[in-house]
Write an enzyme that holds these catalytic residues in place. Structure first.
Site, mmCIF file in Angstrom:
data_model
loop_
_atom_site.group_PDB
_atom_site.id
_atom_site.type_symbol
_atom_site.label_atom_id
_atom_site.label_comp_id
_atom_site.label_asym_id
_atom_site.label_seq_id
_atom_site.Cartn_x
_atom_site.Cartn_y
_atom_site.Cartn_z
ATOM 1 N N ASP A 148 0.827 -1.197 0.000
ATOM 2 C CA ASP A 148 0.000 0.000 0.000
ATOM 3 C C ASP A 148 0.870 1.260 0.000
ATOM 4 O O ASP A 148 1.814 1.376 0.791
ATOM 5 C CB ASP A 148 -0.900 -0.021 1.237
ATOM 6 C CG ASP A 148 -1.904 1.096 1.259
ATOM 7 O OD1 ASP A 148 -2.754 1.134 0.350
ATOM 8 O OD2 ASP A 148 -1.853 1.936 2.185
ATOM 9 N N GLU B 162 1.963 -0.178 -4.790
ATOM 10 C CA GLU B 162 1.050 0.903 -5.161
ATOM 11 C C GLU B 162 1.869 2.192 -5.227
ATOM 12 O O GLU B 162 2.409 2.634 -4.221
ATOM 13 C CB GLU B 162 -0.081 1.043 -4.152
ATOM 14 C CG GLU B 162 -1.096 2.100 -4.555
ATOM 15 C CD GLU B 162 -2.140 2.365 -3.483
ATOM 16 O OE1 GLU B 162 -3.271 2.733 -3.843
ATOM 17 O OE2 GLU B 162 -1.827 2.223 -2.283
#
Length: 509
Positions: free
Chosen positions: A198, A254
């Site tokens: 993330d 990400e």
């Protein structure tokens, strides 16, 4: 290490909305276990499981308070170990979400860090003195609205790129990096096959904390200082040496603020970083991301811009790195909007969208419900649960008055994250077969016509179209490894291209 991941198709699960096994209205790990055969039937090779670690759930699990324990509503650590085993029994693999740009403010590290300036955990996070007038250390904005700094009783501000309950970890501190590598090892030693990382592009900060120069009235700005900091690739290479290189794993970063040149750094195998990254560029074609209203400022969709964007990523990473192929995930709305679209038009739309990317080079990522054609939901503003939507409404409509309530409602109807988070539609019964209780978020009202049961009974459904596409990919190496060439570049109606590999050509009309 092998490169098995290049040929994998990934199915993403947002567990709180996938399947509830105990009737409390909240999806759980046993629910995932019960539906593994369905995922296997589709043809997926890898499951990406969104965060299930212990959390206050301020941002639905992307605020972690204990990286080694499972959140009680999802189940137990034993449930997680069972899920890993059951996935492997079916010949699939599982990757988890690694959320280490920030933790929860309820993590033990932050509880200690906030106590005093000389606490041993103080430097696990970023603390700065206020400006002379007592205001925030700089004008950096939080991605979830407002300033990126919040004050504490120690007379300093702490940094948070997202919610104030998500303080950013200080990766400059070697002890923090060691904590991260240890927790990764903990789960990989127990069978986890890799990570989706993330906002990994934000872990390195510009530690001189410069103000943004701005020519508009925004008091806080989100921009280039929020990602791709000076030590980013150094940190990822260290992570690779310390952990990833010891496992035959899949890694996905990400990195929304990255362009293709930055993507090459992440994904070039000779640099020993990650296998691939998620970019947002193709998802922002219909928004004015850099306007004062950010993603909520809509603009007309430009199909030629989409073709050119996707082609740029295909050609730039060809023979250098690797791509991710997606149009839906837990942070994006459904591609098919709510409205009066007929069943046949919905099917044609979904097939056209999947054709435009599924046969590109890279790994296809399928988000739960995408394979049955789930649409954006229809709900009034007050029914949305997402923190991002609530904060943006307060900032843009109530405080700054840069959007009317009606314009904001229209934007949320198209771009709100909750559209992807409504419960998975398994059948046409109450709560769409997701739960025997009351679902944590309102079920999409179209569940009676769009559900798994209906899809499996219709041999011409979107589900079986996806199944065939996956089968074609597995049978034809040209789809996985072939070079890419766009055709009819300026035609807004046709997205056609050629893939070529070892003398074999594939025309995708």
């Amino acid at each position: 290490m092998s490169q098995w991941w290049k040929e994998a198709v990934v199915y993403q699960i947002y567990p709180r909305s996938f399947y509830d096994s105990n009737g409390d209205g909240f999806g759980d790990l046993q629910g995932v276990i019960q539906k593994l055969d369905y995922i296997k039937r589709l043809g997926a090779d890898v499951i990406w499981l969104c965060p299930v670690f212990d959390s206050p759930q301020d941002d639905n699990g992307y605020d972690i308070s204990d990286y080694r324990s499972i959140y009680e509503k999802f189940g137990t650590n034993d449930d997680m170990f069972q899920l890993i085993d059951e996935v492997h029994k079916r010949g699939m693999k599982i990757i988890m979400d690694l959320v280490v740009n920030h933790s929860s403010d309820e993590h033990a590290w932050f509880a200690e860090s906030r106590k005093s300036k000389d606490n041993p955990y103080r430097d696990y996070y970023f603390w700065k003195d206020p400006k002379a007038d007592g205001s925030e250390p700089n004008n950096w904005g939080a991605i979830f609205s407002g300033p990126a700094w919040s004050a504490m009783s120690t007379a300093q501000y702490y940094l948070h790129y997202f919610s104030k309950k998500q303080p950013d970890l200080n990766w400059e501190n070697e002890a923090v990096r060691r904590e991260v590598y240890d927790l990764m090892t903990f789960w990989m030693d127990r069978g986890v096959d890799g990570w989706r990382m993330d906002v990994i592009g934000s872990i390195s900060k510009f530690v001189d904390f410069p103000d943004y120069e701005t020519d508009d009235s925004r008091p806080y700005v989100v921009g280039r200082y929020h990602s791709n900091g000076p030590r980013l690739h150094e940190f990822i290479q260290e992570m690779n040496r310390e952990v990833l290189s010891r496992y035959d794993c899949m890694t996905v970063g990400e990195a929304g603020g990255s362009d293709v040149e930055e993507a090459k750094k992440y994904t070039d195998p000779s640099r020993h970083e990650l296998n691939m990254i998620f970019t947002f560029e193709h998802m922002d074609i219909d928004t004015k991301q850099h306007s004062p209203n950010g993603k909520w400022q809509m603009k007309p969709f430009d199909p030629i811009a989409l073709k050119k964007t996707m082609t740029r990523w295909q050609t730039a990473l060809m023979n250098v790195g690797w791509n991710t192929l997606y149009f839906e995930n837990h942070d994006q709305p459904r591609v098919i909007s709510a409205g009066a679209m007929t069943r046949e038009l919905r099917k044609q739309s979904r097939q056209s969208i999947s054709n435009s990317s599924a046969r590109h080079e890279g790994n296809p990522f399928i988000y739960q419900g995408e394979e049955i054609g789930m649409t954006n939901s229809e709900m009034p503003l007050e029914m949305y649960d997402d923190l991002e939507i609530k904060n943006a409404y307060r900032e843009l409509v109530i405080e700054n008055k840069t959007m009317t309530e009606e314009d904001f409602r229209k934007a949320v109807a198209k771009k709100g994250r909750d559209h992807a988070r409504t419960p998975m539609q398994w059948d046409d019964g109450k709560y769409a077969g997701f739960t025997d209780g009351e679902a944590w978020l309102a079920v999409n009202p179209r569940y009676q016509e769009i559900n798994v049961k209906e899809s499996l009974a219709d041999e011409d459904s979107i589900f079986y179209y996806y199944q065939k596409l996956i089968g074609l990919r597995k049978q034809n190496k040209v789809i996985v490894y072939g070079d890419y060439r766009l055709l009819l570049e300026e035609d807004p109606r046709i997205f056609a291209y050629i893939r070529e590999y070892r003398g074999e050509k594939l025309l995708v009309p």
